[in-house]
Scaffold this motif. Structure first.
Motif, PDB file in Angstrom:
ATOM      1  N   ILE A  82      55.056  76.338  34.694  1.00  0.00           N
ATOM      2  CA  ILE A  82      55.953  75.408  35.385  1.00  0.00           C
ATOM      3  C   ILE A  82      57.165  76.157  35.931  1.00  0.00           C
ATOM      4  O   ILE A  82      57.576  75.955  37.078  1.00  0.00           O
ATOM      5  N   LYS A  83      57.724  77.050  35.137  1.00  0.00           N
ATOM      6  CA  LYS A  83      58.885  77.823  35.584  1.00  0.00           C
ATOM      7  C   LYS A  83      58.562  78.650  36.819  1.00  0.00           C
ATOM      8  O   LYS A  83      59.398  78.806  37.713  1.00  0.00           O
ATOM      9  N   ALA A  84      57.343  79.164  36.874  1.00  0.00           N
ATOM     10  CA  ALA A  84      56.939  79.968  38.031  1.00  0.00           C
ATOM     11  C   ALA A  84      56.871  79.116  39.294  1.00  0.00           C
ATOM     12  O   ALA A  84      57.008  79.634  40.404  1.00  0.00           O
ATOM     13  N   TYR A  85      56.684  77.817  39.122  1.00  0.00           N
ATOM     14  CA  TYR A  85      56.536  76.924  40.269  1.00  0.00           C
ATOM     15  C   TYR A  85      57.828  76.169  40.593  1.00  0.00           C
ATOM     16  O   TYR A  85      57.964  75.578  41.663  1.00  0.00           O
ATOM     17  N   MET A  86      58.792  76.194  39.667  1.00  0.00           N
ATOM     18  CA  MET A  86      60.002  75.384  39.793  1.00  0.00           C
ATOM     19  C   MET A  86      60.780  75.635  41.074  1.00  0.00           C
ATOM     20  O   MET A  86      61.429  74.735  41.608  1.00  0.00           O
TER      21      MET A  86
END
Length: 199
Positions: A82-86
């Protein structure tokens, strides 16, 4: 009709924009196209807020980042993904115009009667989505780029407060609008056989 299909196929989600701010009359034209969409019982529950203020866009961006960072405090493979996509949730900060779309909340008696089915039955969300699609296609026809944001909805309460949206209404999405500074390729679509059922 061929022009319509061309516009539908030409539309892209744009995340990089030129610094030129579209004229207010042009933005109003887009909204005029939006409100011609079919809607539940012709209630026209939608509302469109045009944001030009860089400070307001920055405040919303920070609220979205803060919310997602709080949600991802615990380290895990899912949170890392998720952090990579945030970063995709706040690219609207680069757009000259940000538009918020909200709708009227269902009445309490209907929620009491229908519970989790209320949103589907009332049709306000579906109506707003139809209006948004009209707006996106009109923008494409006018040479503008757009991108719809729903990842920001994790911070809905803060965004509603920042925008001063009344309590009896709720946010549906944000739309970035501007003259595109990129021309993304057509993303692949699934074959019809994979998405169509005939009974």
């Amino acid at each position: 009709m061929s022009d319509l299909f061309h516009i539908i196929k030409q539309r892209r989600s744009i995340r990089r924009y030129k610094s030129i701010i579209p004229e207010m009359e042009l933005l109003k034209e887009l909204i005029e196209s939006a409100i011609m969409a079919p809607n539940a019982m012709n209630r026209q529950d939608w509302q469109f807020t045009i944001l030009l203020s860089g400070e307001t866009k920055e405040a919303i961006s920070q609220a979205v980042e803060r919310t997602w960072n709080n949600l991802c405090q615990e380290q895990s493979a899912i949170n890392d993904a998720i952090k990579a996509y945030m970063g995709n949730f706040t690219t609207f900060i680069n757009a000259p115009v940000l538009m918020a779309v909200d709708v009227k909340k269902p009445p309490i008696f209907l929620e009491t009667l229908l519970k989790e089915k209320t949103i589907k039955v009332m049709g306000s969300y579906a109506s707003a989505c139809l209006a948004v699609q009209n707006l996106l296609l009109a923008a494409t026809a006018k040479g503008l780029g757009t991108c719809v944001y729903t990842g920001c909805m994790a911070a809905e309460q803060e965004i509603v407060r920042i925008l001063g949206i009344p309590k009896q209404r709720e946010l549906v999405c944000l739309i970035a609008i501007g003259y595109p500074a990129e021309q993304p390729k057509t993303p692949p679509r699934k074959d019809l056989e994979k998405v169509v059922r005939i009974i």
